[in-house]
Scaffold this motif. Structure first.
Motif, mmCIF file in Angstrom:
data_model
loop_
_atom_site.group_PDB
_atom_site.id
_atom_site.type_symbol
_atom_site.label_atom_id
_atom_site.label_comp_id
_atom_site.label_asym_id
_atom_site.label_seq_id
_atom_site.Cartn_x
_atom_site.Cartn_y
_atom_site.Cartn_z
ATOM 1 N N LYS A 54 0.846 -1.202 0.000
ATOM 2 C CA LYS A 54 0.000 0.000 0.000
ATOM 3 C C LYS A 54 0.875 1.243 0.000
ATOM 4 C CE LYS A 54 -3.753 -2.141 2.689
ATOM 5 N NZ LYS A 54 -4.444 -2.611 1.527
ATOM 6 N N ILE A 55 0.313 2.311 -0.558
ATOM 7 C CA ILE A 55 0.978 3.614 -0.544
ATOM 8 C C ILE A 55 -0.017 4.649 -0.020
ATOM 9 C CG2 ILE A 55 2.582 3.096 -2.437
ATOM 10 C CD1 ILE A 55 0.689 4.705 -4.275
ATOM 11 N N THR A 56 0.499 5.736 0.481
ATOM 12 C CA THR A 56 -0.335 6.828 1.011
ATOM 13 C C THR A 56 -0.437 7.936 -0.026
ATOM 14 O OG1 THR A 56 0.361 6.326 3.259
ATOM 15 C CG2 THR A 56 -0.626 8.483 2.883
ATOM 16 N N LYS A 57 -1.684 8.249 -0.392
ATOM 17 C CA LYS A 57 -1.936 9.333 -1.343
ATOM 18 C C LYS A 57 -2.403 10.570 -0.593
ATOM 19 C CE LYS A 57 -3.089 7.579 -5.926
ATOM 20 N NZ LYS A 57 -4.185 7.451 -6.927
ATOM 21 N N GLU A 58 -1.867 11.691 -0.909
ATOM 22 C CA GLU A 58 -2.237 12.955 -0.272
ATOM 23 C C GLU A 58 -3.124 13.721 -1.243
ATOM 24 O OE1 GLU A 58 -1.317 15.163 3.370
ATOM 25 O OE2 GLU A 58 0.004 13.612 2.597
ATOM 26 N N GLN A 59 -4.347 14.003 -0.823
ATOM 27 C CA GLN A 59 -5.277 14.778 -1.647
ATOM 28 C C GLN A 59 -5.495 16.151 -1.021
ATOM 29 O OE1 GLN A 59 -8.804 12.356 -1.940
ATOM 30 N NE2 GLN A 59 -8.058 11.296 -3.759
ATOM 31 N N TYR A 60 -5.422 17.169 -1.837
ATOM 32 C CA TYR A 60 -5.570 18.537 -1.356
ATOM 33 C C TYR A 60 -6.864 19.141 -1.904
ATOM 34 C CZ TYR A 60 -0.674 18.162 0.002
ATOM 35 O OH TYR A 60 0.501 17.770 0.578
ATOM 36 N N SER A 61 -7.554 19.870 -1.032
ATOM 37 C CA SER A 61 -8.793 20.543 -1.451
ATOM 38 C C SER A 61 -8.844 21.932 -0.822
ATOM 39 C CB SER A 61 -10.027 19.742 -1.041
ATOM 40 O OG SER A 61 -10.079 19.610 0.366
ATOM 41 N N LEU A 62 -9.541 22.830 -1.480
ATOM 42 C CA LEU A 62 -9.678 24.208 -1.001
ATOM 43 C C LEU A 62 -11.097 24.378 -0.468
ATOM 44 C CD1 LEU A 62 -7.742 26.645 -0.958
ATOM 45 C CD2 LEU A 62 -8.967 27.535 -2.940
ATOM 46 N N GLU A 63 -11.205 24.648 0.819
ATOM 47 C CA GLU A 63 -12.515 24.804 1.452
ATOM 48 C C GLU A 63 -12.829 26.282 1.646
ATOM 49 O OE1 GLU A 63 -13.879 23.928 5.813
ATOM 50 O OE2 GLU A 63 -13.993 22.063 4.660
ATOM 51 N N LYS A 64 -13.897 26.726 0.987
ATOM 52 C CA LYS A 64 -14.298 28.129 1.102
ATOM 53 C C LYS A 64 -15.098 28.345 2.390
ATOM 54 C CE LYS A 64 -14.916 28.692 -3.914
ATOM 55 N NZ LYS A 64 -15.911 29.064 -4.959
ATOM 56 N N ALA A 65 -15.119 29.581 2.840
ATOM 57 C CA ALA A 65 -16.005 29.955 3.942
ATOM 58 C C ALA A 65 -17.448 30.000 3.438
ATOM 59 C CB ALA A 65 -15.594 31.298 4.514
ATOM 60 N N ASN A 66 -18.395 29.863 4.340
ATOM 61 C CA ASN A 66 -19.819 29.927 3.987
ATOM 62 C C ASN A 66 -20.338 31.346 4.172
ATOM 63 O OD1 ASN A 66 -20.242 27.015 3.610
ATOM 64 N ND2 ASN A 66 -19.901 26.885 5.804
ATOM 65 N N LEU A 67 -21.080 31.824 3.203
ATOM 66 C CA LEU A 67 -21.818 33.082 3.337
ATOM 67 C C LEU A 67 -23.300 32.741 3.256
ATOM 68 C CD1 LEU A 67 -22.015 36.151 3.581
ATOM 69 C CD2 LEU A 67 -21.889 36.281 1.088
ATOM 70 N N ILE A 68 -23.997 32.953 4.366
ATOM 71 C CA ILE A 68 -25.427 32.649 4.424
ATOM 72 C C ILE A 68 -26.206 33.940 4.209
ATOM 73 C CG2 ILE A 68 -27.290 31.749 5.851
ATOM 74 C CD1 ILE A 68 -25.121 30.234 7.433
ATOM 75 N N ILE A 69 -27.039 33.945 3.198
ATOM 76 C CA ILE A 69 -27.943 35.071 2.969
ATOM 77 C C ILE A 69 -29.278 34.709 3.608
ATOM 78 C CG2 ILE A 69 -29.106 36.502 1.260
ATOM 79 C CD1 ILE A 69 -26.799 35.960 -0.643
#
Length: 677
Positions: free
Chosen positions: A57-72
């Motif tokens: 097995k190998i370890t895969k690193e996944q990157y994601s960009l999480e935006k802030a929430n704006l609730i109207i």
């Protein structure tokens, strides 16, 4: 990849190579390119088999960009329709939605609120009450633990629920109010609140408390008048000023005749007063000529006693007295119904009186109950108690038919404490709640009702029912569901009339801003709930020409008709069952009162205090661009890069299986083609 795995792969390669050398070259004189090809195919197959066993097995690193929430969060109440509030709200919302910089930095979610929080589908501005506090509290739960900002488009006038200003300290997110509507202050006098009893008893007096307030700079005089069907009941002159801008008027009125009384409280308008809608208020009081007196008999102090008293007396037609079992028969004569709490031998005189009078009884048992005495003193039920305490959680019987308990939710109720033992009920009974112990359903009664030709009884086999009332408050911020449930039990016990196949549940008086419904329960001839019946409601206005036929829709164990759309006034109705000679009639009143018309000006000062308490800023519709600029620059809402580690197989097992099959197949064909065994 771990070093241990690398060594295993190297070992697998060496082992596979060793096996191939042994098979093809050890003590073999055959040589040439054919054997080299065959040995290579065998090596590939063996090596892949070993890789399957090792499963590297190998370890895969996944990157994601999480935006802030704006609730109207948009105010969907009718008050926004005043003073161009609709255009201001819609235009501000549109500008923010269409801004590309906002879309790049935030994930936008849209909600509307009136009495409840809902996802934004469309804006109707038809809600009749504003509960800002509940909307903000619901968003706190939905977006808990996230990076969130709330833009609230509202006039800031709350007409229902907890004051949102005082809940600002509990808010988890910054709240940016944008004030819509008219911010101009006008001279105004209004009735803020009227407190009175829902019921009054014939030939008694009932109190009334009226809160009057004034907004303006001058000293003004107004006349407070209380009338019933045009007849003056009370009048008082009131002086108000900028400094003394509120008064509480207390008075006592006579309940002289039986029936529903539509009472109007009004203030004479000021000169040039713009909003006179809030100068009057209508309330309804039902004058009745009977009251149920209930004895709660106990020989101990326990929180259950207070919880039961509060729940039962939430209906003003009932009065509860907590008494000792030592009262004489003459003193017991004043009571119509008896609640016996954990009886012991000291209750003997009480049971003797109940037996002689044939009174209905509600028995609550628990660990301190003397079952030897209780089994001897009555013959409706018997229990062979083991004197072993156990915590029991309730399970609702959805098929219960004696009265409607569909609104009761017991899944989160805390356990009550009881004693284990076999229960034998000798009378006809039906369970409301049954027992569950440590996840096991016992099919044993926990809360049940009994009915014979002589009397009605209820039995609760556990103490600490006060915890259920507390849980009801935790879920709804009010005790109403639990209190209504106990009230229905008491109503069943207090009413000794024969059961009816068609029963109705409705209010005699509906406030104009509340949802108004009439519920019905229909049973077949064996008194089993019939969910295939057709029920209709025929309504007619007593003073107006309104006439409607409304089908009653099947809900969870009852039928319901929504009468919220009816105009204010007095109505009579008839509920009937198709193809059955069963009808019920009744009357009710819908009061003319719109909470949202009481205030014309926006409450921007209160919204500003809310914004500051959550480290945010107040804006006006003309400052949409400023809001967009400020929130984009705010470093609290920068996107966050998140990484996620996934441990996966180095080579998919399907690929390895395919290589093994291909290598062995190729080796077999080559050997056969060349005549090798």
């Amino acid at each position: 990849m771990q070093l241990q795995t690398v060594f295993l792969i190297l070992f697998a390669a060496i082992l596979a190579l060793g096996l191939v050398i042994f098979q093809y070259y050890y003590k073999s004189k055959s040589k040439g390119t054919l054997y080299i090809a065959l040995s290579f195919l065998r090596f590939v197959a063996l090596f892949c088999v070993f890789l399957l066993l090792i499963n590297p097995k190998i370890t895969k690193e996944q990157y994601s960009l999480e935006k802030a929430n704006l609730i109207i969060l948009a105010d969907n109440t009718s008050s926004i329709g005043q003073a161009n509030g609709v255009n201001q709200l819609v235009n501000a919302k549109k500008l923010i939605e269409e801004n590309t910089n906002i879309a790049e930095k935030f994930d936008i979610s849209e909600y509307v609120f009136g009495t409840e929080l809902n996802s934004l589908d469309s804006l109707s501005f038809s809600e009749k009450a504003t509960n800002i506090g509940r909307a903000l509290s619901s968003l706190n739960e939905i977006f808990a633990g996230s990076n969130t900002a709330i833009l609230m488009l509202t006039d800031g006038n709350q007409t229902l629920g907890e004051d949102y200003e005082f809940s600002g300290g509990r808010q988890k997110f910054p709240i940016y109010p944008m004030v819509v509507g008219d911010t101009t202050s006008y001279q105004d006098i209004r009735i803020d609140q009227v407190n009175t009893n829902k019921y009054a008893f014939l030939k008694n007096k009932y109190p009334m408390e009226i809160f009057v307030s004034y907004q303006g700079n001058n000293t003004v005089s107004t006349t407070l008048t209380i009338t019933e069907t045009g007849q003056n009941l009370y009048r008082e002159q009131i002086l108000l000023s900028e400094t003394e801008n509120s008064q509480i008027i207390n008075t006592v009125l006579n309940a002289s005749t039986v029936g529903i009384k539509n009472i109007k409280i009004s203030l004479s308008p000021l000169e040039n007063e713009r909003n006179i809608t809030n100068n009057s208020r209508q309330i309804g009081i039902e004058v009745i000529d009977e009251k149920t007196n209930i004895a709660l008999v106990s020989n101990m102090l326990h929180p259950d006693l207070g919880a039961l008293k509060k729940a039962i007396e939430s209906n003003e037609q009932r009065s509860v007295s907590i008494i000792k079992p030592s009262l004489s028969p003459n003193e017991l004569e004043q009571f119509d119904l008896f609640i016996i709490y954990q009886p012991d031998t000291s209750f003997e005189k009480v049971y003797s009186y109940i037996e002689s009078k044939g009174a209905n009884i509600f028995t609550i048992t628990g660990p301190k109950t003397d079952w030897t005495f209780l089994n001897k003193v009555q013959n409706s039920f018997q229990k062979n108690s083991y004197d072993q305490k156990e915590e029991v959680t309730p399970i609702l019987n959805a098929g219960f038919t004696h009265f409607d308990i569909s609104d009761l939710v017991v899944s989160e109720f805390p356990p009550v404490e009881t004693t284990l033992g076999e229960l034998l009920i000798t009378a006809s009974y039906e369970n409301m709640l049954s027992q569950r112990i440590k996840g096991v359903d016992l099919n044993e009664p926990l809360f049940t009702v009994l009915e014979t030709n002589l009397r009605r009884e209820a039995i609760l086999l556990g103490e600490n029912i006060w915890k259920w009332r507390v849980q009801s408050y935790r879920e709804d911020q009010e005790f109403k569901k639990f209190d209504d449930f106990i009230s229905k039990v008491i109503l069943f016990l207090a009413n000794s009339k024969p059961r009816s196949r068609l029963t109705l549940e409705y209010e005699n008086i509906y406030q104009g801003f509340n949802k108004a419904t009439i519920k019905a329960t229909y049973f077949d001839e064996t008194f089993v709930f019939d969910n295939n019946a057709t029920l209709n409601l025929i309504l007619s206005g007593i003073e107006n020409n309104t006439s409607r036929q409304i089908p009653m829709l099947l809900k969870n164990g009852y039928y319901e008709a929504d009468i919220s759309t009816l105009p204010s006034g007095d109505y009579s109705f008839t509920a009937s069952v198709k193809d059955e000679n069963l009808t019920k009639t009744g009357k009710f009143t819908i009061l003319d009162y719109d909470l949202e018309k009481q205030l014309l000006s926006s409450n921007y000062k209160k919204l500003d205090r809310l914004a500051k308490s959550t480290n945010a800023t107040l804006y006006f519709p003309s400052q949409v661009s400023k809001f967009i600029e400020d929130i984009i620059k705010d470093n609290r809402f920068v996107p966050i890069q998140k990484s996620k580690q996934n441990v996966v197989s180095l080579i998919d097992f399907k690929i390895l299986l395919g290589i093994i099959v291909a290598a062995l197949t190729a080796e077999w064909f080559i050997r056969k083609y060349n005549g090798l065994i």
